[in-house]
Structures are given as structure tokens and as C-alpha cells.
Design an enzyme around this catalytic site. Structure first.
Site, short mmCIF file in Angstrom:
data_model
loop_
_atom_site.label_atom_id
_atom_site.label_comp_id
_atom_site.label_asym_id
_atom_site.label_seq_id
_atom_site.Cartn_x
_atom_site.Cartn_y
_atom_site.Cartn_z
N ARG A 1 0.82 -1.23 0.00
CA ARG A 1 0.00 0.00 0.00
C ARG A 1 0.85 1.28 0.00
O ARG A 1 0.53 2.28 0.66
CB ARG A 1 -0.94 0.03 1.21
CG ARG A 1 -1.94 -1.08 1.24
CD ARG A 1 -2.92 -1.08 0.06
NE ARG A 1 -3.68 -2.30 0.05
CZ ARG A 1 -3.31 -3.40 -0.64
NH1 ARG A 1 -2.22 -3.41 -1.39
NH2 ARG A 1 -4.04 -4.48 -0.60
N SER B 1 -10.87 -0.91 3.42
CA SER B 1 -10.19 -1.29 4.67
C SER B 1 -9.72 -0.03 5.38
O SER B 1 -8.99 0.77 4.80
CB SER B 1 -8.97 -2.17 4.37
OG SER B 1 -9.39 -3.34 3.73
N GLU C 1 -5.16 2.96 6.89
CA GLU C 1 -4.90 2.86 5.44
C GLU C 1 -5.58 4.04 4.74
O GLU C 1 -5.06 4.58 3.78
CB GLU C 1 -5.47 1.54 4.90
CG GLU C 1 -5.28 1.41 3.39
CD GLU C 1 -5.54 0.01 2.87
OE1 GLU C 1 -5.17 -0.97 3.56
OE2 GLU C 1 -6.12 -0.10 1.79
C1 LIG Z 1 -15.74 -0.59 -1.01
C2 LIG Z 1 -14.25 -0.36 -1.14
C3 LIG Z 1 -13.40 -1.43 -1.39
C4 LIG Z 1 -12.02 -1.25 -1.50
N1 LIG Z 1 -11.23 -2.33 -1.73
C5 LIG Z 1 -9.90 -2.15 -1.87
C6 LIG Z 1 -9.06 -3.26 -2.15
O1 LIG Z 1 -9.49 -4.39 -2.29
N2 LIG Z 1 -7.72 -3.04 -2.26
C7 LIG Z 1 -7.18 -1.78 -2.12
O2 LIG Z 1 -5.96 -1.64 -2.25
N3 LIG Z 1 -7.96 -0.72 -1.85
C8 LIG Z 1 -9.30 -0.86 -1.74
N4 LIG Z 1 -10.09 0.21 -1.47
C9 LIG Z 1 -9.47 1.54 -1.24
C10 LIG Z 1 -9.29 2.40 -2.50
O3 LIG Z 1 -10.28 2.09 -3.47
C11 LIG Z 1 -7.90 2.22 -3.12
O4 LIG Z 1 -6.89 2.61 -2.21
C12 LIG Z 1 -7.74 3.05 -4.41
O5 LIG Z 1 -6.50 2.75 -4.99
C13 LIG Z 1 -7.81 4.55 -4.19
O6 LIG Z 1 -7.93 5.16 -5.46
P1 LIG Z 1 -8.65 6.58 -5.63
O7 LIG Z 1 -8.53 6.96 -7.07
O8 LIG Z 1 -10.00 6.57 -5.07
O9 LIG Z 1 -7.68 7.49 -4.79
P2 LIG Z 1 -8.04 8.59 -3.69
O10 LIG Z 1 -8.73 7.97 -2.55
O11 LIG Z 1 -8.74 9.73 -4.36
O12 LIG Z 1 -6.57 9.03 -3.27
C14 LIG Z 1 -5.72 8.15 -2.58
C15 LIG Z 1 -4.31 8.77 -2.52
O13 LIG Z 1 -3.79 8.82 -3.85
C16 LIG Z 1 -3.38 10.14 -4.17
N5 LIG Z 1 -3.62 10.32 -5.62
C17 LIG Z 1 -4.78 10.11 -6.29
N6 LIG Z 1 -4.60 10.34 -7.61
C18 LIG Z 1 -3.30 10.70 -7.77
C19 LIG Z 1 -2.48 11.06 -8.90
N7 LIG Z 1 -2.98 11.11 -10.15
N8 LIG Z 1 -1.19 11.37 -8.67
C20 LIG Z 1 -0.67 11.35 -7.42
N9 LIG Z 1 -1.37 11.02 -6.31
C21 LIG Z 1 -2.67 10.70 -6.50
C22 LIG Z 1 -4.23 11.05 -3.32
O14 LIG Z 1 -3.60 12.29 -3.08
C23 LIG Z 1 -4.34 10.22 -2.04
O15 LIG Z 1 -3.24 10.44 -1.19
C24 LIG Z 1 -11.48 0.06 -1.36
C25 LIG Z 1 -12.33 1.15 -1.14
C26 LIG Z 1 -13.70 0.95 -1.03
C27 LIG Z 1 -14.59 2.14 -0.81
#
Ligand SMILES: Cc1cc2nc3c(=O)[nH]c(=O)nc-3n(C[C@H](O)[C@H](O)[C@H](O)COP(=O)(O)OP(=O)(O)OC[C@H]3O[C@@H](n4cnc5c(N)ncnc54)[C@H](O)[C@@H]3O)c2cc1C
Length: 316
Positions: free
Chosen positions: A188, A238, A308
Site C-alpha cells: 500500500r 479497509s 490505510e
Molecule cells: C468498497 C471499497 C473497497 C475497497 N477495496 C480495496 C481493495 O481491495 N484493495 C485496495 O488496495 N484498496 C481498496 N479500497 C481503497 C481504494 O479504493 C484504493 O486505495 C484506491 O487505490 C484509491 O484510489 P482513488 O482513485 O479513489 O484514490 P483517492 O482515494 O482519491 O486518493 C488516494 C491517494 O492517492 C493520491 N492520488 C490520487 N490520484 C493521484 C495522482 N494522479 N497522482 C498522485 N497522487 C494521487 C491522493 O492524493 C491520495 O493520497 C477500497 C475502497 C472501497 C470504498
């Protein structure tokens, strides 16, 4: 609760950014509850959508020149934003970053823009008979957020499929390319976290396989997710990272915390690893649940859980 203090620098930067994007893509006082999967969070002073690399470079340059607090948001699926909001510039990547296409001269490599959702990338790959990305199909994030977090599930992680990443320097001055190895992927985590680099797109390396077989694996993982996770409630997935030598969900369950509730926030009965917004939860409710969970798990097991979910303008 942290006090929100909108600095002069942010207001100056916001004024300049609005000149570039126009007011339709530079929203003032935009509620973050509209942009996070938790459906929680007060207003960002400015929420700006950058549609092109040039526009993004300009927005970053302004933020740096004005020394204005700013942060990238992907799909907001790992964000917990303070009830007070975010006293800075929240930057989201728009249409120009939402593509996925085959890389010319290869039949197993694709380039996906940072704003593209993992589900969309997964559909594209399934149709073309490209395997290796099934693990990510049900993670509700974007390519940018997934690279940042080295998102993973069911034995796979971004590290396994990312061949290289196109990134912008934090001040918008330059675009660079880094190989998957250079990205410093670990559990992560990637180098993006400490470098402040912005992910523009990622080249993914897959393997050829039968589309029907890939589709079946994606469907199987989705049904496993639906049966184990509280997918009908807003959450950020998570809440805590997997600690060394254990699983957060198991430790929370063993501490008897399933169903533990403060206000609208609750440790899911279905999956103890998730804090859910069971209805009208505030950020403070979620933080109170998280603090209690950490204390109780530590008392019960001697293990200190680390969040996380990204805490924005708030702390445990
Ligand atoms: C129902 C549910 C299930 C999930 N299951 C999983 C799972 O199985 N495995 C898992 O790993 N995660 C899971 N997640 C968590 C999440 O979906 C992941 O961590 C995902 O990768 C976050 O992506 P996001 O685009 O929503 O990022 P955001 O939440 O918008 O941002 C996360 C971080 O990334 C940074 N960021 C975003 N875009 C960029 C960019 N272009 N450049 C630089 N930094 C950036 C942001 O500043 C922030 O610090 C889950 C979430 C939910 C709600």
C-alpha cells in the site's frame, strides 16, 4: 477538531486558477462529501478539475508559486476529509486523463490515464483478452490513486502489472517516466507518497488469455467481494493497513468490536476491517470509532493498527 484557516496564499492561488479553468471547473467551497466514497467531508476552499497536462502544470505552478496548500484527489475512495473541510486547493484530473488504449507495437501492453477507473480498465482488458488485472476490477479507485497506494486484492497488486509510469513534477515543471521497479512499490505504498509526484498515466503489462476465462475470474472476484464486504454502505474500504503478522479485520473481530458505533459510524458487522457510514456519519464519528478500535486492538493483541485511509485535515 482542527481549525480551518484559509490562508491568503490559497485565496490568491484560487483566484489565479479560476482565470485558467473558468469558474465551472474551479468550484469554491465544494463539499467533499460529494467526492468521497465515505460521503463525508466539509468543503474544500477550491475543487479544481484539470483537463489537460498543460492545465495541470499551470495549476501546480500557481500553487507552488503562491505556496498554497493543495492535494490531488483520484476517485476519493480512500479519503477521510475533516468535517471542517480542506482549507486548500483540491485537484482532480478530468477528461484528458480518462483514456485507455493499446500501446502501439505491442499486443499485451496498454496505457491508462490516471483518472481512468480500475473497473473501466478491467473491462477494456477483458474484451481484448488481456489477463493479469482481474484482481483490481472491483477496487473502486482510479489508476492514479491505485498507483499511489499500490492497491491490491486477492493476491495481486499494481506492482505486478505496472511496466512504467508517466509523472509530473510537483511544481508542474517537467514530465518524467519511471519504470515499475523505480516506483518503489511496497505494501500500500509507492514513491509517489513521499515525492509528491503526480501520476499522469501508467503503462500496464498483461498476458494473453481467453476473454471468457478472464470475465469468469472477474465475476468470481466480484461475487466474493459482494458476499464478504459491506458494499451497500459508504466506506473507504479497509480502514487500517494489514499489520505485520496478522490481519486487521481478524484482530478487530477478536477484540469484539464488530458493530461498535459512534454516531453514524460503525465497525461493519459483515467485515470488521471496514468502518462504514451507516447513515449521517461525520468525520469525527469515524475518527472516534478508529481511535477506539486502535486502543482496544492494542489492549487485546499488543498490535497498533495504522490507518490505510488517507486522513485529510484531521488526525487520529
Ligand atoms: C468498497 C471499497 C473497497 C475497497 N477495496 C480495496 C481493495 O481491495 N484493495 C485496495 O488496495 N484498496 C481498496 N479500497 C481503497 C481504494 O479504493 C484504493 O486505495 C484506491 O487505490 C484509491 O484510489 P482513488 O482513485 O479513489 O484514490 P483517492 O482515494 O482519491 O486518493 C488516494 C491517494 O492517492 C493520491 N492520488 C490520487 N490520484 C493521484 C495522482 N494522479 N497522482 C498522485 N497522487 C494521487 C491522493 O492524493 C491520495 O493520497 C477500497 C475502497 C472501497 C470504498
Amino acid at each position: 477538531m482542527k481549525q480551518t484557516n484559509i490562508s491568503e496564499a490559497v485565496l490568491r492561488a484560487a483566484g489565479r486558477i479560476e482565470q485558467i479553468t473558468g469558474p465551472d471547473r474551479a468550484l469554491r467551497q465544494e463539499p467533499m462529501s460529494k467526492h468521497t466514497s465515505f460521503r463525508i467531508g466539509g468543503p474544500a476552499e477550491m475543487f479544481v478539475i484539470a483537463n489537460t497536462e498543460e492545465e495541470l502544470a499551470e495549476v501546480l505552478r500557481i500553487c507552488c508559486e503562491e505556496q498554497a496548500e493543495h492535494i490531488l484527489i483520484g476517485n476519493g475512495s480512500n479519503f477521510l476529509v475533516s468535517d471542517e473541510g480542506y482549507p486548500g486547493i483540491m485537484i482532480r484530473l478530468g477528461d484528458g486523463f480518462d483514456q485507455v488504449k493499446m500501446i502501439e507495437g505491442t499486443d499485451t501492453e496498454v496505457r491508462a490515464g490516471a483518472a481512468r477507473l480500475l473497473s473501466g480498465v478491467s473491462s477494456f482488458l477483458t474484451e481484448r483478452g488481456l489477463a493479469g488485472f482481474e484482481f483490481a476490477s472491483g477496487i473502486p479507485g482510479s489508476i492514479g490513486g491505485a498507483v499511489f497506494m499500490n492497491a491490491g486484492a486477492y493476491g495481486g497488486e499494481m506492482k505486478d502489472v505496472v511496466a512504467s509510469v508517466r509523472l509530473m513534477r510537483p511544481d508542474g515543471s517537467e514530465i518524467i517516466e519511471m519504470s515499475g521497479e523505480e516506483m518503489g512499490f511496497s505494501y500500500r505504498h509507492s514513491i509517489v507518497e513521499e515525492s509528491g509526484l503526480i501520476v499522469l498515466s501508467a503503462a500496464l503489462k498483461l498476458t494473453k488469455d481467453d476473454p471468457a476465462g478472464i470475465a469468469a475470474r472477474v465475476a468470481d472476484l466480484q461475487s466474493r467481494r459482494n458476499s464478504k464486504q459491506p458494499v451497500n454502505y459508504p466506506s473507504a474500504g479497509s480502514t487500517f493497513k494489514r499489520p505485520v503478522g496478522g490481519y486487521a479485520a481478524a484482530l478487530i473481530d477478536e477484540a469484539g468490536l464488530k458493530g461498535y458505533t459512534v454516531g453514524g459510524a460503525m465497525v461493519s458487522e459483515k467485515h470488521a476491517g471496514f468502518v462504514i457510514n451507516a447513515g449521517g456519519a461525520t468525520c469525527e464519528d469515524v475518527l472516534a470509532v478508529m481511535r477506539h478500535v486502535r486502543e482496544e486492538v492494542y489492549r487485546n493483541s499488543g498490535i497498533m493498527l495504522e490507518p490505510e485511509v488517507r486522513l485529510i485535515n484531521c488526525e487520529l
